[in-house]
Design a protein around this motif. Sequence first.
Motif, mmCIF file in Angstrom:
data_model
loop_
_atom_site.group_PDB
_atom_site.id
_atom_site.type_symbol
_atom_site.label_atom_id
_atom_site.label_comp_id
_atom_site.label_asym_id
_atom_site.label_seq_id
_atom_site.Cartn_x
_atom_site.Cartn_y
_atom_site.Cartn_z
ATOM 1 N N CYS A 32 47.784 -12.651 0.740
ATOM 2 C CA CYS A 32 47.234 -13.608 -0.001
ATOM 3 C C CYS A 32 46.759 -15.123 0.294
ATOM 4 O O CYS A 32 45.993 -15.617 -0.481
ATOM 5 N N ASN A 33 46.719 -15.101 1.154
ATOM 6 C CA ASN A 33 46.351 -15.981 1.803
ATOM 7 C C ASN A 33 44.842 -16.353 1.895
ATOM 8 O O ASN A 33 44.088 -15.727 2.950
ATOM 9 N N ARG A 34 44.821 -17.578 1.372
ATOM 10 C CA ARG A 34 42.786 -17.814 1.607
ATOM 11 C C ARG A 34 42.062 -18.017 2.276
ATOM 12 O O ARG A 34 41.151 -17.203 2.938
ATOM 13 N N LEU A 35 43.128 -18.597 3.323
ATOM 14 C CA LEU A 35 41.672 -18.069 4.993
ATOM 15 C C LEU A 35 41.498 -17.054 5.233
ATOM 16 O O LEU A 35 40.129 -16.837 5.421
ATOM 17 N N LEU A 36 42.679 -16.498 5.179
ATOM 18 C CA LEU A 36 42.941 -14.915 6.060
ATOM 19 C C LEU A 36 41.809 -14.624 5.568
ATOM 20 O O LEU A 36 40.607 -13.345 5.793
ATOM 21 N N ARG A 37 41.494 -14.127 3.856
ATOM 22 C CA ARG A 37 40.978 -13.097 2.933
ATOM 23 C C ARG A 37 39.370 -13.818 3.467
ATOM 24 O O ARG A 37 38.258 -13.139 3.287
ATOM 25 N N LYS A 38 39.597 -15.760 3.467
ATOM 26 C CA LYS A 38 37.759 -15.514 3.119
ATOM 27 C C LYS A 38 37.179 -15.454 5.332
ATOM 28 O O LYS A 38 35.498 -14.856 4.988
ATOM 29 N N GLU A 39 37.737 -15.746 5.826
ATOM 30 C CA GLU A 39 37.492 -14.891 6.859
ATOM 31 C C GLU A 39 37.223 -13.849 7.228
ATOM 32 O O GLU A 39 36.656 -13.415 8.045
ATOM 33 N N MET A 40 38.152 -13.228 6.565
ATOM 34 C CA MET A 40 37.655 -11.594 7.169
ATOM 35 C C MET A 40 36.816 -10.708 6.160
ATOM 36 O O MET A 40 36.580 -9.758 6.655
ATOM 37 N N LEU A 41 36.600 -11.395 4.658
ATOM 38 C CA LEU A 41 35.005 -10.939 3.904
ATOM 39 C C LEU A 41 34.094 -11.787 4.932
ATOM 40 O O LEU A 41 32.840 -10.499 5.308
ATOM 41 N N ALA A 42 34.132 -12.725 5.750
ATOM 42 C CA ALA A 42 33.069 -13.062 6.250
ATOM 43 C C ALA A 42 32.391 -12.434 7.956
ATOM 44 O O ALA A 42 31.292 -12.115 8.009
ATOM 45 N N GLN A 43 33.462 -12.225 8.170
ATOM 46 C CA GLN A 43 33.461 -10.997 9.443
ATOM 47 C C GLN A 43 32.991 -9.669 9.597
ATOM 48 O O GLN A 43 32.311 -9.480 10.196
ATOM 49 N N GLY A 44 33.709 -9.582 8.282
ATOM 50 C CA GLY A 44 33.582 -8.143 6.756
ATOM 51 C C GLY A 44 31.738 -7.895 6.898
ATOM 52 O O GLY A 44 31.168 -6.871 7.539
ATOM 53 N N GLU A 45 31.331 -8.992 6.385
ATOM 54 C CA GLU A 45 29.881 -8.649 6.520
ATOM 55 C C GLU A 45 28.836 -9.080 7.632
ATOM 56 O O GLU A 45 27.718 -8.605 7.156
ATOM 57 N N LYS A 46 29.134 -10.167 8.443
ATOM 58 C CA LYS A 46 28.356 -9.887 10.335
ATOM 59 C C LYS A 46 28.369 -8.863 10.567
ATOM 60 O O LYS A 46 27.266 -8.315 10.964
ATOM 61 N N ALA A 47 30.011 -8.170 10.393
ATOM 62 C CA ALA A 47 29.983 -6.629 11.042
ATOM 63 C C ALA A 47 29.024 -5.519 10.538
ATOM 64 O O ALA A 47 28.717 -4.783 11.077
ATOM 65 N N GLY A 48 29.074 -5.463 8.662
ATOM 66 C CA GLY A 48 28.330 -4.821 8.376
ATOM 67 C C GLY A 48 30.031 -3.764 8.050
ATOM 68 O O GLY A 48 29.046 -2.589 7.672
ATOM 69 N N VAL A 49 31.012 -3.721 8.030
ATOM 70 C CA VAL A 49 31.770 -3.188 7.416
ATOM 71 C C VAL A 49 32.612 -3.336 5.816
ATOM 72 O O VAL A 49 33.010 -5.247 6.168
ATOM 73 N N PRO A 50 32.586 -2.776 4.817
ATOM 74 C CA PRO A 50 33.857 -2.950 4.104
ATOM 75 C C PRO A 50 34.556 -3.591 3.788
ATOM 76 O O PRO A 50 35.401 -3.509 4.697
ATOM 77 N N ILE A 51 34.956 -4.696 3.674
ATOM 78 C CA ILE A 51 36.287 -4.878 3.740
ATOM 79 C C ILE A 51 37.240 -4.509 2.043
ATOM 80 O O ILE A 51 36.522 -5.533 1.051
ATOM 81 N N CYS A 52 38.722 -4.362 2.678
ATOM 82 C CA CYS A 52 39.108 -4.012 0.954
ATOM 83 C C CYS A 52 40.451 -5.035 0.647
ATOM 84 O O CYS A 52 40.689 -4.520 1.289
#
Length: 240
Positions: free
Chosen positions: A172-192
Motif C-alpha cells: 500500500c505504501n505510495r513510494l514503494l508502488r511508485k518506485e516499483m512502477l518506475a523501475q519496471g518501466e525502465k527495465a521493460g518488466v510489467p509490474i502487477c
Amino acid sequence: HLAGHIYAICLESGFPPLPFVALVVSGGHTELYLVQGHGRYRLLGSTRDDAAGEAFDKVSKMMGLGYPGGPMIDRSARGGDPQAIAFPRAYLDKDSLDFSFSGLKTAVLLYLKQKHLLKEASIRMEEGPPIWVQDVAASFQQAVVDVLVAKTFQAARRERTAAVVLAGGVACNRLLRKEMLAQGEKAGVPICIPSPKLCTDNAAMVASAAYFKIEGALPRGWPPAYLDMDAKATLGLHEE
C-alpha cells in the motif's frame, strides 16, 4: 495466506505472465518468490530479522506516531526530505536476495537518541507532524524502499522473469508502488500491484487462490484441506 496475497492480483486482472517474481511484504513477511506456475513456488530470499512492515511499526512507535506504523510513516514522509538523513541500506552479500532491516531500525533509534527526539507521548497528527518527523520518516522510508526495489529487480534479472508482482500490506505504501512502477518501466518488466484495499489482509484474496484450486489449476492436494487441520504459522509458501 501468502498465496492469497499473490493471487489478489487476479481479482482485478488476469494471472501474470509466467514465470514472475513476487515480493510479499507485510508486517510478518518480507519474502521473494519465483512463481513458475499455479502452486509452484521457489523461495529466493527472505528477511533475516525484522520484516519491512515490522520495521515500519517499530520506527513509528519510536517517533510517537502510533500503530499501524506503515500508514503513519507514509503520511508523515510526504513533506519530508528523503535525503535529509543518511540511514544505512543493508544489501548483504553481493548475490544475496535476503533482507535485513534490524540495522536500519537501530540506526533510526540511535539518531533519535542523539538528537534527543525519542518520543514517549503521541504526536498530534491532526496538527501536522513536525519537520523532524517528516524528515526522519522520509529518510527511513526511502532506505526501506531502495532495498526492496533493488532486491526485487535483482531477482527478476537473475531469473529472467516475465513480470513482477508486489503483494502484502506494505504494498500500500505510495513510494514503494511508485518506485516499483518506475523501475519496471525502465527495465521493460510489467509490474502487477493490486489496489491498496486488496493488499491488506482480506477474504477476497484467499478466495482468489481457492478459485484456482477448485478449477483444477493447482496440483492435486495443494494444500491438503481437512476440517481437523491445525494452523502452522511457520510453514513457508514453498513448503506446502
